[in-house]
Design a protein around this motif. Sequence first.
Motif, PDB file in Angstrom:
ATOM      1  N   THR A 103       9.050 -11.936  14.191  1.00  7.12           N
ATOM      2  CA  THR A 103       8.522 -12.361  12.945  1.00  7.12           C
ATOM      3  C   THR A 103       8.788 -10.998  11.926  1.00  7.12           C
ATOM      4  N   ASP A 104       9.558 -10.191  12.266  1.00  6.06           N
ATOM      5  CA  ASP A 104      10.193  -9.449  11.157  1.00  6.06           C
ATOM      6  C   ASP A 104      10.870 -10.103  10.284  1.00  6.06           C
ATOM      7  N   VAL A 105      11.538 -10.924  10.722  1.00 10.60           N
ATOM      8  CA  VAL A 105      12.604 -11.555   9.935  1.00 10.60           C
ATOM      9  C   VAL A 105      11.754 -12.265   8.652  1.00 10.60           C
ATOM     10  N   LEU A 129      20.477   0.446   4.958  1.00  5.05           N
ATOM     11  CA  LEU A 129      20.402   1.767   5.875  1.00  5.05           C
ATOM     12  C   LEU A 129      19.867   1.681   7.016  1.00  5.05           C
ATOM     13  N   GLY A 130      20.767   1.713   8.186  1.00  6.84           N
ATOM     14  CA  GLY A 130      20.168   1.749   9.396  1.00  6.84           C
ATOM     15  C   GLY A 130      20.904   0.598  10.220  1.00  6.84           C
ATOM     16  N   ALA A 131      20.807   0.840  11.600  1.00 10.52           N
ATOM     17  CA  ALA A 131      21.696  -0.459  12.365  1.00 10.52           C
ATOM     18  C   ALA A 131      20.664  -0.407  13.841  1.00 10.52           C
ATOM     19  N   ALA A 134      15.276  -3.082  13.544  1.00  9.90           N
ATOM     20  CA  ALA A 134      14.858  -3.416  12.355  1.00  9.90           C
ATOM     21  C   ALA A 134      15.948  -4.026  11.444  1.00  9.90           C
ATOM     22  N   ALA A 135      17.215  -3.279  11.635  1.00 14.46           N
ATOM     23  CA  ALA A 135      18.351  -3.639  10.483  1.00 14.46           C
ATOM     24  C   ALA A 135      18.812  -4.997  10.874  1.00 14.46           C
ATOM     25  N   ARG A 136      18.677  -5.298  12.397  1.00  9.97           N
ATOM     26  CA  ARG A 136      19.101  -6.922  12.818  1.00  9.97           C
ATOM     27  C   ARG A 136      18.321  -7.880  12.163  1.00  9.97           C
ATOM     28  N   VAL A 153      24.965   0.935   6.273  1.00  9.31           N
ATOM     29  CA  VAL A 153      25.411   2.382   6.455  1.00  9.31           C
ATOM     30  C   VAL A 153      24.608   3.001   7.655  1.00  9.31           C
ATOM     31  N   ASN A 154      24.985   3.688   8.528  1.00 14.85           N
ATOM     32  CA  ASN A 154      24.091   4.298   9.537  1.00 14.85           C
ATOM     33  C   ASN A 154      24.656   5.739  10.134  1.00 14.85           C
ATOM     34  N   ARG A 155      24.062   6.401  10.658  1.00 15.50           N
ATOM     35  CA  ARG A 155      24.310   7.891  11.028  1.00 15.50           C
ATOM     36  C   ARG A 155      25.500   7.425  12.252  1.00 15.50           C
ATOM     37  N   THR A 156      25.266   6.758  13.002  1.00 18.63           N
ATOM     38  CA  THR A 156      26.212   6.290  13.930  1.00 18.63           C
ATOM     39  C   THR A 156      27.061   5.284  13.837  1.00 18.63           C
ATOM     40  N   PRO A 157      28.215   5.106  13.099  1.00 20.40           N
ATOM     41  CA  PRO A 157      28.926   4.331  12.624  1.00 20.40           C
ATOM     42  C   PRO A 157      29.052   3.100  13.805  1.00 20.40           C
ATOM     43  N   THR A 192      15.996   0.559   6.698  1.00 20.14           N
ATOM     44  CA  THR A 192      15.589   0.363   7.930  1.00 20.14           C
ATOM     45  C   THR A 192      15.744   1.465   8.953  1.00 20.14           C
ATOM     46  N   THR A 193      15.862   2.508   8.550  1.00 23.16           N
ATOM     47  CA  THR A 193      15.982   3.824   9.325  1.00 23.16           C
ATOM     48  C   THR A 193      14.414   4.441   9.550  1.00 23.16           C
ATOM     49  N   THR A 194      14.306   5.398  10.382  1.00 22.40           N
ATOM     50  CA  THR A 194      13.004   5.922  10.325  1.00 22.40           C
ATOM     51  C   THR A 194      12.805   7.034   9.595  1.00 22.40           C
ATOM     52  N   LEU A 219      11.182  -0.060   5.027  1.00 21.26           N
ATOM     53  CA  LEU A 219      10.449  -0.426   6.016  1.00 21.26           C
ATOM     54  C   LEU A 219       9.446   0.418   6.668  1.00 21.26           C
ATOM     55  N   VAL A 220       9.527   1.556   6.345  1.00 17.71           N
ATOM     56  CA  VAL A 220       8.695   2.701   6.623  1.00 17.71           C
ATOM     57  C   VAL A 220       7.360   2.181   6.067  1.00 17.71           C
ATOM     58  N   TYR A 221       6.247   2.172   6.966  1.00 20.14           N
ATOM     59  CA  TYR A 221       5.089   2.020   6.273  1.00 20.14           C
ATOM     60  C   TYR A 221       4.060   3.254   6.378  1.00 20.14           C
ATOM     61  N   ASP A 241       7.530  -2.646  -0.238  1.00 19.24           N
ATOM     62  CA  ASP A 241       7.138  -1.548   1.047  1.00 19.24           C
ATOM     63  C   ASP A 241       6.836  -2.250   2.131  1.00 19.24           C
ATOM     64  N   GLY A 242       6.883  -1.212   3.066  1.00 21.60           N
ATOM     65  CA  GLY A 242       6.885  -1.468   4.472  1.00 21.60           C
ATOM     66  C   GLY A 242       5.455  -2.145   5.139  1.00 21.60           C
ATOM     67  N   LEU A 243       4.474  -1.531   4.265  1.00 26.02           N
ATOM     68  CA  LEU A 243       3.014  -2.343   4.702  1.00 26.02           C
ATOM     69  C   LEU A 243       3.115  -3.726   4.380  1.00 26.02           C
ATOM     70  N   HIS A 248       2.764  -9.548   6.329  1.00 23.81           N
ATOM     71  CA  HIS A 248       3.626 -10.836   6.049  1.00 23.81           C
ATOM     72  C   HIS A 248       4.169 -10.991   7.545  1.00 23.81           C
ATOM     73  N   GLN A 249       4.438 -10.244   8.304  1.00 23.92           N
ATOM     74  CA  GLN A 249       4.962 -10.679   9.551  1.00 23.92           C
ATOM     75  C   GLN A 249       3.914 -11.175  10.744  1.00 23.92           C
ATOM     76  N   ALA A 250       2.716 -10.676  10.369  1.00 26.21           N
ATOM     77  CA  ALA A 250       1.532 -10.955  11.397  1.00 26.21           C
ATOM     78  C   ALA A 250       1.225 -12.374  11.075  1.00 26.21           C
TER      79      ALA A 250
HETATM   80  P1  NAP Z   1      15.626   1.943  15.911  1.00 21.88           P
HETATM   81  O1  NAP Z   1      16.119   0.567  16.663  1.00 21.88           O
HETATM   82  O2  NAP Z   1      15.150   3.093  16.873  1.00 21.88           O
HETATM   83  O3  NAP Z   1      16.543   2.476  14.577  1.00 21.88           O
HETATM   84  C1  NAP Z   1      16.208   3.586  14.139  1.00 21.88           C
HETATM   85  C2  NAP Z   1      17.390   3.651  12.950  1.00 21.88           C
HETATM   86  O4  NAP Z   1      17.021   4.938  12.454  1.00 21.88           O
HETATM   87  C3  NAP Z   1      18.685   3.972  13.162  1.00 21.88           C
HETATM   88  O5  NAP Z   1      19.570   3.365  12.436  1.00 21.88           O
HETATM   89  C4  NAP Z   1      18.845   5.578  13.363  1.00 21.88           C
HETATM   90  O6  NAP Z   1      20.443   5.883  13.260  1.00 21.88           O
HETATM   91  C5  NAP Z   1      18.134   5.729  12.221  1.00 21.88           C
HETATM   92  N1  NAP Z   1      17.962   7.139  12.465  1.00 21.88           N
HETATM   93  C6  NAP Z   1      16.884   7.685  13.171  1.00 21.88           C
HETATM   94  N2  NAP Z   1      16.857   8.984  13.041  1.00 21.88           N
HETATM   95  C7  NAP Z   1      17.603   9.260  11.943  1.00 21.88           C
HETATM   96  C8  NAP Z   1      18.248  10.593  11.410  1.00 21.88           C
HETATM   97  N3  NAP Z   1      17.709  11.772  11.527  1.00 21.88           N
HETATM   98  N4  NAP Z   1      19.144  10.531  10.315  1.00 21.88           N
HETATM   99  C9  NAP Z   1      19.672   9.185  10.099  1.00 21.88           C
HETATM  100  N5  NAP Z   1      19.442   8.164  10.637  1.00 21.88           N
HETATM  101  C10 NAP Z   1      18.424   8.156  11.710  1.00 21.88           C
HETATM  102  O7  NAP Z   1      14.164   1.871  15.023  1.00 21.88           O
HETATM  103  P2  NAP Z   1      13.968   0.232  14.336  1.00 21.88           P
HETATM  104  O8  NAP Z   1      12.790  -0.397  15.349  1.00 21.88           O
HETATM  105  O9  NAP Z   1      14.853  -0.396  13.879  1.00 21.88           O
HETATM  106  O10 NAP Z   1      12.608   0.773  13.320  1.00 21.88           O
HETATM  107  C11 NAP Z   1      13.099   1.354  12.075  1.00 21.88           C
HETATM  108  C12 NAP Z   1      12.099   1.577  11.224  1.00 21.88           C
HETATM  109  O11 NAP Z   1      11.578   0.454  10.662  1.00 21.88           O
HETATM  110  C13 NAP Z   1      10.839   2.278  11.560  1.00 21.88           C
HETATM  111  O12 NAP Z   1      10.503   3.350  10.631  1.00 21.88           O
HETATM  112  C14 NAP Z   1       9.967   1.251  11.732  1.00 21.88           C
HETATM  113  O13 NAP Z   1       8.499   1.595  11.959  1.00 21.88           O
HETATM  114  C15 NAP Z   1      10.264   0.342  10.826  1.00 21.88           C
HETATM  115  N6  NAP Z   1       9.937  -1.089  10.990  1.00 21.88           N
HETATM  116  C16 NAP Z   1       8.925  -1.359  10.019  1.00 21.88           C
HETATM  117  C17 NAP Z   1       8.390  -2.816  10.189  1.00 21.88           C
HETATM  118  C18 NAP Z   1       7.502  -3.317   9.302  1.00 21.88           C
HETATM  119  O14 NAP Z   1       6.773  -4.505   9.439  1.00 21.88           O
HETATM  120  N7  NAP Z   1       7.339  -2.675   8.142  1.00 21.88           N
HETATM  121  C19 NAP Z   1       9.013  -3.646  11.112  1.00 21.88           C
HETATM  122  C20 NAP Z   1      10.124  -3.321  11.966  1.00 21.88           C
HETATM  123  C21 NAP Z   1      10.420  -1.771  11.690  1.00 21.88           C
HETATM  124  P3  NAP Z   1      21.455   5.811  14.768  1.00 21.88           P
HETATM  125  O15 NAP Z   1      21.753   4.460  15.063  1.00 21.88           O
HETATM  126  O16 NAP Z   1      22.508   6.787  14.179  1.00 21.88           O
HETATM  127  O17 NAP Z   1      20.511   6.710  15.602  1.00 21.88           O
END
Ligand code: NAP
Length: 285
Positions: A103-105, A129-131, A134-136, A153-157, A192-194, A219-221, A241-243, A248-250
């Motif tokens: 339901t994140d989509v 930002l991020g891969a 959550a990015a998917r 754009v992601n730290r790990t290309p 979508t990164t942390t 996405l950070v909340y 915002d992430g909140l 909405h995903q719930a």
């Molecule tokens: P994940 O699969 O662990 O992915 C984490 C991402 O953050 C990766 O792209 C990672 O890059 C990047 N990252 C982590 N530390 C980094 C650093 N120091 N510098 C640069 N990039 C960094 O986590 P996820 O499940 O996708 O969740 C990501 C975020 O989305 C979290 O904050 C989560 O709480 C939030 N989220 C929110 C909701 C919502 O409903 N609001 C729903 C889902 C997720 P690498 O690939 O290089 O490691």
Amino acid sequence: MSAAGRAACVIGWPVAHSRSPLIHNYWLRHYGIAGDYRREAVKPEDFAAFVRTLSARGYVGANVTVPHKEAALALSEPDERARAVGAANTLWLDDDVLRSTNTDVEGFLRNLDACAPQWDRRADEVVVLGAGGAARAVIFGLIERGVARLVVVNRTPERAELLRRQFGPRVEVAPWDALSRALADAMLLVNTTTLGMHGQPPLDIDLGPLPDRAIVADLVYAPVRTKLLAAATARGLRTADGLGMLLHQAVRGFALWFGTTPEVTGELRALVEADLDPAAAKPVP
Ligand code: NAP
């Protein structure tokens, strides 16, 4: 079975941090449904046995959180969204079949629709930002809504490259040092990164190159008001915002388990915000 007496839960390890009980029990009270929503702390080695006995435990379904989302996908009949994201966060029993979705989509899309109506009328270019997982979810949703070009754009290309292969030619990969250039054409930036989460390094990027009509989504909340969103607001840009996404995903899970499609209200938002960010939140009405 009527909705009264039904129960659902969130399964995680650990699970104490989950805000899902706060959200679902608010809706149960709000709609006067005599159901229940609980936390279930389940170790990874016990997860399969737990979900196979959901019904015997009195549950009609469940949310699934870290570290069980991939296992939940493998143990259920997933829909297209869960398959594309590679993880399931919502389970429900359909007669005897355990079905799942992610339901994140829809959480991401509905929140964006609410915060920036008609954002997709000119959805030409988006920077993600991020891969990770959550990015998917975000990329799947944006492609479904017709976005023409997504720059990841992601730290790990290599992880960004995997997304390009999975989602096809609309996805491009750019290195961090090309971010400024990518932002100059973006109508939407999504973090979508942390980075920016409590306990994680900050996300320090210059929003200067973004066009004035751009939207910034985080996405950070925790915290709710991230530095990224504060910088976007200071520039006069619209934000999501992430909140809002979390609430909405719930919606879908509650509708599946309890038979009522709930509303994301200001009152619910204030309740969860007070729990996430007690110092910053406005008083709950
Ligand atoms: P994940 O699969 O662990 O992915 C984490 C991402 O953050 C990766 O792209 C990672 O890059 C990047 N990252 C982590 N530390 C980094 C650093 N120091 N510098 C640069 N990039 C960094 O986590 P996820 O499940 O996708 O969740 C990501 C975020 O989305 C979290 O904050 C989560 O709480 C939030 N989220 C929110 C909701 C919502 O409903 N609001 C729903 C889902 C997720 P690498 O690939 O290089 O490691």
